[in-house]
Design a protein around this motif. Structure first.
Motif, short mmCIF file in Angstrom:
data_model
loop_
_atom_site.label_atom_id
_atom_site.label_comp_id
_atom_site.label_asym_id
_atom_site.label_seq_id
_atom_site.Cartn_x
_atom_site.Cartn_y
_atom_site.Cartn_z
N ASP A 116 0.81 -1.22 0.00
CA ASP A 116 0.00 0.00 0.00
C ASP A 116 0.84 1.27 0.00
OD1 ASP A 116 -2.33 -1.51 0.05
OD2 ASP A 116 -2.37 -1.60 2.23
N ASP A 169 1.43 1.87 10.54
CA ASP A 169 0.79 1.67 9.23
C ASP A 169 -0.02 2.90 8.80
OD1 ASP A 169 1.87 -0.84 9.02
OD2 ASP A 169 0.04 -1.92 9.56
N GLU A 170 -0.76 3.48 9.73
CA GLU A 170 -1.57 4.65 9.39
C GLU A 170 -0.67 5.85 9.06
OE1 GLU A 170 -4.49 7.37 8.57
OE2 GLU A 170 -4.64 5.19 8.68
N LYS A 173 0.58 5.36 5.63
CA LYS A 173 -0.51 5.58 4.67
C LYS A 173 -0.64 7.06 4.37
CE LYS A 173 -5.50 4.83 4.08
NZ LYS A 173 -6.74 4.29 4.72
#
Length: 400
Positions: A116, A169-170, A173
């Protein structure tokens, strides 16, 4: 301040004597002690631990000034500091060990591990390699290098030093949602690349970054305090930032001006084990932990890395035009590399590696002279790039 605290403070500032190694070099002490004393007397730094090793022997070791000015607590050699960017070499070493073991490669696209994480450059998805993360040529930035309201601030990206509810992870992102500042592999930009690398390490090992770094680097070196969180104790130094007439104590979250932007510090972050492990800024430990790690690197990497890997890490990967520590400095994997001592106006030898940390730290390893110097202070930014750092360097080389 009470009379008791005044007395304790005076004692720490003026009477604090070097806690010296048995083989302390007296001429080195005669040069370094006044540098440290003057910085404290001038109220440029609050306290420091300075260690110098030569050819594997500790030849200078001193704790000076105050670990906590308001409490009147003197600095001790085993006090714990928030590492900030001193974290980066530890995480880089962990990644390079995975490279040695064939678990990742330098030419792996980051998207192999983080599907991602697909930032764009010039409107197209960019291919960032692991090596681009290691030498800060990924095209990423730090938010504090941007003017107020910059793209990272708008995206809500954490620089890794503030208290936040974000997961790693956020945060990545959000980072990936911002177009790159340069094409990967084309330009050195000091950045959140090592935070991204930390996530790669997590995916490659199946462990959280703190556990992976402990397994790959900290435990093999028997480091006593290095880690991504610590418990409240009197060994944890208070944090200060440059101010007049004396450094100001960091309370809560503090935005400290740096260039056009501001760097937000939250000293209590290190006490919260639930904060995401920032590969670029999240660790803490002692000056001895840092010296032990750097000495392992200087001696060839054992027991964590091979000599061949260390040679690669200590080679300039960007060219001196990157000026990572000013003229004459390039960047390897984990640290700046001195390419041209004359251009850098430094007594350090060609091939010297060096870096620091925003909470007020500076270190270097001169492989030619076999010297390792660690200067950990509790004062931002003087202890990282102020005159104190150059004065310590020059004293080590006999310029004082």
């Amino acid at each position: 301040m009470s009379l008791h605290l005044k007395a304790a403070t005076l004692l720490a500032l003026l009477v604090a004597s070097p806690a010296l190694a048995d083989n302390q070099n007296t001429s080195l002490s005669a040069r370094l002690d006044p540098v440290i004393d003057q910085a404290i007397a001038d109220k440029r730094i609050v306290g420091a631990v300075v260690l110098v090793a030569r050819d594997g022997q500790l030849v200078y070791s001193r704790a000076a000034g105050l670990a906590d000015r308001e409490a009147g607590r003197a600095m001790k050699e085993d006090d714990i500091f928030r590492f900030a960017s001193v974290t980066k070499p530890f995480v880089t070493a962990a990644a390079m060990r995975l490279v040695e073991e064939g678990r990742i490669t330098l030419d792996d696209p980051v998207s192999k591990w983080l599907p991602d994480f697909m930032p764009t450059f010039d409107g197209k998805t960019a291919t960032i390699l692991v090596r681009h993360l290691l030498n800060h040529t990924a095209g990423l930035e730090y938010g504090f290098f941007q003017p107020p309201g910059g793209s990272y601030a708008k995206a809500g990206v954490s620089d890794g030093l503030d208290l936040t509810d974000l997961s790693l992870d956020e945060n990545l992102k959000r980072l990936a949602s911002v177009p790159l500042a340069s094409e990967p592999g084309k330009a050195f930009r000091y950045s959140l690349a090592i935070d991204v690398l930390g996530s790669v390490i997590e995916k490659a090992t199946g462990k959280t970054l703190d556990k992976a770094v402990n397994e790959l680097v900290v435990a093999p070196l028997s480091l006593t305090d290095a880690g991504f969180s610590t418990k409240p104790s009197e060994r944890l130094t208070a944090a200060y930032f440059d101010g007049s007439p004396e450094p100001k104590r960091m309370e809560g979250s503090v935005a400290v001006p740096i260039g056009e932007g501001k760097l937000t510090f939250s000293p209590d972050r290190i006490l919260d084990a639930k904060q995401f492990p920032s590969g670029g800024a999240g660790m803490a430990g002692t000056a001895k932990d840092v010296l032990t790690f750097l000495e392992a690197i200087r001696k060839g990497g054992s027991p964590i890395l091979s000599a061949e890997t260390v040679r690669t890490m200590m080679q300039d990967q960007t060219g001196p035009e990157a000026q990572t520590q000013g003229p004459g400095w390039g960047f390897g994997y984990g640290w700046a590399v001195l390419v041209d001592p004359k251009a850098g106006a430094t007594p350090q030898s060609k091939g010297t590696i060096q870096w620091g940390g925003a909470y007020g730290h500076n270190w270097f390893v001169d492989p030619v002279e076999k010297i390792t110097v660690v200067a950990m202070t509790n004062t931002t930014f003087e202890g990282m790039w102020g005159p104190f750092t150059r004065d310590v360097r020059d004293a080590v080389y006999g310029r004082h």
